[in-house]
Enzyme design. Structure first.
Site, PDB file in Angstrom:
ATOM      1  N   ASP A 339       0.837  -1.192   0.000  1.00  0.00           N
ATOM      2  CA  ASP A 339       0.000   0.000   0.000  1.00  0.00           C
ATOM      3  C   ASP A 339       0.878   1.251   0.000  1.00  0.00           C
ATOM      4  O   ASP A 339       1.825   1.358   0.784  1.00  0.00           O
ATOM      5  CB  ASP A 339      -0.896  -0.025   1.247  1.00  0.00           C
ATOM      6  N   GLU A 376       1.930  -0.405  -5.085  1.00  0.00           N
ATOM      7  CA  GLU A 376       1.046   0.712  -5.424  1.00  0.00           C
ATOM      8  C   GLU A 376       1.978   1.914  -5.516  1.00  0.00           C
ATOM      9  O   GLU A 376       2.344   2.515  -4.503  1.00  0.00           O
ATOM     10  CB  GLU A 376      -0.013   0.919  -4.350  1.00  0.00           C
TER      11      GLU A 376
END
Length: 694
Positions: A339, A376
């Site tokens: 993330d 990401e």
């Protein structure tokens, strides 16, 4: 030391059991005193034993350690840490707070848990989470190991452990709904769907109350431990329940041939900004673990959640590496999706580093070699590294794929050249790296944003239930409702929406790269237009299993699409060409409605191409028509001898079951043109037919 305690060892960190007791070790550079607390029960307001560590005996360098005889796995424990409370210099010690062990392998949450107890004054023993002593070797894996599927044969299914089975329609007993055990019960469904890997939204222990008042943190992007599985996802309520149940789930998924990828959050914690609670790292050594502003009482916020981990500090870097190794070696996971991975590029001042140590440590670690690493490749402070993320083996969520495919199918101008680039693996982004085609993780929807149904049903987000006056969530959704906002009884609009859903799914599976789909998109799951449902632990977010019957046509379409995507190209099955071979190993010619004349003008809304896979003597012809009227496309000629005629596999305009057919029963296409109806995708193939052309 008194009471039979021993000096203990600084290594390994955490709580390490042995036949004679448990060694405890924790890092704190600036602490003046450390107490180890042993609890009988998770709800106890007072520790059974309080063990004060002697810095002259139980401290080596900045590590505090002690060996406690006769302690066994399952023991609940925590720390109190003394030191200066001087926020202007980054110090936030608070000896009234019970702290989790950063290396704790298990966590239990008291029934009365509340962030106010962590944030407010006074002793919070009865309301604080506690760590659990875990013997990680006490489990029979029965020969299990990570699967190591090649990326070229991977279809990722992004899912939420709780949301997958929590809905009453799941048919599971109340006890197992929304748990690791509940997911195991639905493995046959995942196998039939044809995906090869589940990507689980955060399963590290997180703070469910890191959210607006009256709501709950549902997604889990609020970690309080990087080693412990989330207690709330266990159907068992004993100290070791979550650890064992997680491993049972991994073992069962592996037996079914499905990989386990974890969505991991190493960019921030649930301790938030200067107003946040003291749960673990803040109370152990705040300036070591977090990036602080020039005003040391404030936290840098590159994560958008209040704080940012100081990931390239040697201590934090080691914790991240130790965590990753643990989940691979001990918990047998197959990969990680990081993330806001670009946060890991930043130094202790927040500056972007050209060669961040933590990222190279992860990539070069021998334990992690062969593990899927997915970034990401952006953060919440505007750093966008899609196509340029540091490293040689990282794959990236391709946000440009998402945006360009959405824009194309809603009829925006100037999108034809961009979608052509996305179809062939986004060489404009990744061509300079000369990497495997699967570097691009292709997706149209994910947890963060609209579901696929809502992408084609809403022009605007509808996040009022989140309590932020619809200000939260992305405004750039590139969605189109087809003429009516939200649910409709109009059969023509609903048919258009289903067609658009199939268009998105087809292009995702067709394109070069590693495809990812969102839980429930295969049955048009809706969130009522909420594009930021992180705090909605209700039917807004849960998988409604009644949709499997209501949207059987979409489910059937996805299942056949996935089956073709992952076929192996093996010598005895030369005629069984997988979708990822279509472009990755093909000679491609681009067309418009006229052969060899692609229309790259901004006003164009259609493109076609022929791909010849010479090694398999198979040709494909693909038509993408995002125009609002039908278009007649010329077809390349093929020998019409029964073996080299065009056959129609997909036409998303057609009703089920003609929208996608069994490969072996694909009907012949006659004539020299094909009429592609409005907003549709067509895939034709020619070559050795599955039945030998007889």
């Amino acid at each position: 030391m008194s009471g039979g305690l021993e000096e203990g060892s600084s290594s390994p960190l955490g709580a390490t059991p042995s036949p004679d007791g448990v060694n405890f070790s924790v890092f704190s550079r600036h602490a003046t005193g450390v107490q180890l607390l042993l609890f009988n029960g998770v709800d106890d307001a007072k520790a059974e034993r309080v063990l004060r560590l002697d810095p002259s005996i139980n401290r080596t360098y900045h590590y505090w350690h002690v060996f406690v005889p006769d302690v066994r796995p399952g023991q609940l424990y925590a720390y109190r840490v003394e030191g200066p409370f001087d926020p202007s210099n980054g110090m936030r010690f608070d000896a009234t707070k019970v702290l989790l062990d950063p290396y704790g392998r298990g966590v239990m949450v008291p029934e009365a848990y509340g962030r106010d107890g962590a944030r407010g004054p006074g002793d919070n023993s009865g309301t604080a989470m506690k760590s659990v002593v875990v013997d990680v070797a006490a489990y029979d894996w029965e020969g299990d190991a990570p699967l190591r599927h090649p990326s070229s044969r991977t279809i990722v299914y992004e899912m939420h452990v709780r949301g997958f089975t929590r809905h009453p329609s799941s048919g599971l007993p109340e006890k197992t709904r929304g748990t690791f055990a509940g997911l195991v019960e639905k493995i046959p469904y995942l196998q039939r769907l044809g995906i090869t890997a589940v990507e689980l939204l955060p399963v590290f222990q997180f703070d469910p109350q890191d959210c607006p008042p009256g709501l709950v943190n549902y997604w889990g992007y609020a970690p309080v431990s990087f080693f412990a599985p989330h207690d709330g996802y266990s159907s068992r309520h004993d100290p070791l329940g979550a650890v064992d149940e997680f491993r049972d789930m991994v073992k069962a998924l592996h037996r079914a041939g499905l990989e386990v990828i974890l969505d991991v959050v190493y960019n921030h914690t649930a301790e938030g900004d200067h107003r946040g609670p003291t749960l673990s790292l803040r109370g152990l050594d705040n300036p070591t673990h977090y990036i602080l502003e020039a005003d040391r009482s404030r936290y840098a916020n590159y994560s958008g959640t209040g704080n940012t981990l100081n990931a390239n500090h040697s201590i934090v870097r080691r914790m991240i590496l130790d965590s990753l190794r643990y989940w691979v070696e001990v918990m047998h996971v197959d990969g990680f999706r990081f993330d806001l991975a670009s946060v890991l590029d930043r130094d202790e001042s927040g500056n972007v580093m050209p060669n961040p140590p933590v990222l190279w440590d992860i990539e070069s670690d021998p334990v992690l070699v062969g593990t899927k690493l997915i970034a990401e490749a952006w953060d919440a402070a505007g750093l966008d590294q899609v196509g340029s993320f540091v490293g040689d083996s990282w794959k990236e969520w391709n946000g440009r794929f998402r945006d360009d495919v959405r824009s194309f199918f809603r009829g925006e101008e100037g999108t034809v050249a961009r979608i052509a680039d996305r179809l062939i693996g986004s060489p404009s982004l990744y061509g300079h790296k000369q990497r495997e085609p699967e570097q691009s993780v292709n997706f149209v929807t994910c947890h963060d944003g609209f579901t696929l149904n809502d992408l084609v049903s809403y022009d605007r987000k509808h996040n009022e239930a989140n309590g932020e006056q619809n200000r939260d969530g992305a405004d750039d959704n590139r969605s189109w409702n087809g003429g009516v906002e939200g649910p409709t009884e109009n059969p023509d609009i609903d048919k258009l929406r289903t067609r658009q859903v199939k268009n998105f799914l087809t292009v995702t599976m067709l394109s070069v790269g590693m495809p990812m789909m969102l839980m429930g998109d295969e049955v048009r799951r809706t969130q009522g237009g909420n594009n930021n449902a992180y705090c909605q632990d209700d039917e807004t977010s849960w998988f409604d299993w009644t949709l499997l019957a209501k949207r059987a046509d979409v489910h059937r379409f996805v299942t056949l699409l996935n089956a073709r995507r992952v076929l192996r190209d093996v010598e005895q099955e030369r005629r069984r060409v997988a979708l990822n071979q279509l472009i990755g190993q093909a000679d491609i010619t681009w067309h418009g409605v006229k052969l060899g004349q692609p229309d790259w003008r901004p006003s164009s809304h259609s493109i076609a191409f022929t791909a010849k896979v010479t090694s398999d003597r198979v040709s494909f012809h693909v038509i993408l028509n995002a125009y609002w009227e039908p278009l007649e496309f010329e077809l390349p000629s093929v020998s019409d001898d029964g073996r080299r005629a065009w056959r129609r596999w997909i036409d998303t305009f057609l009703d089920s079951p003609d929208d996608i057919v069994d490969w072996e029963r694909a009907p012949l296409v006659t004539g020299h043109t094909y009429r592609a109806e409005p907003r549709s995708v067509v895939l034709l193939f020619a070559g050795l037919h599955a039945d030998g052309g007889k």
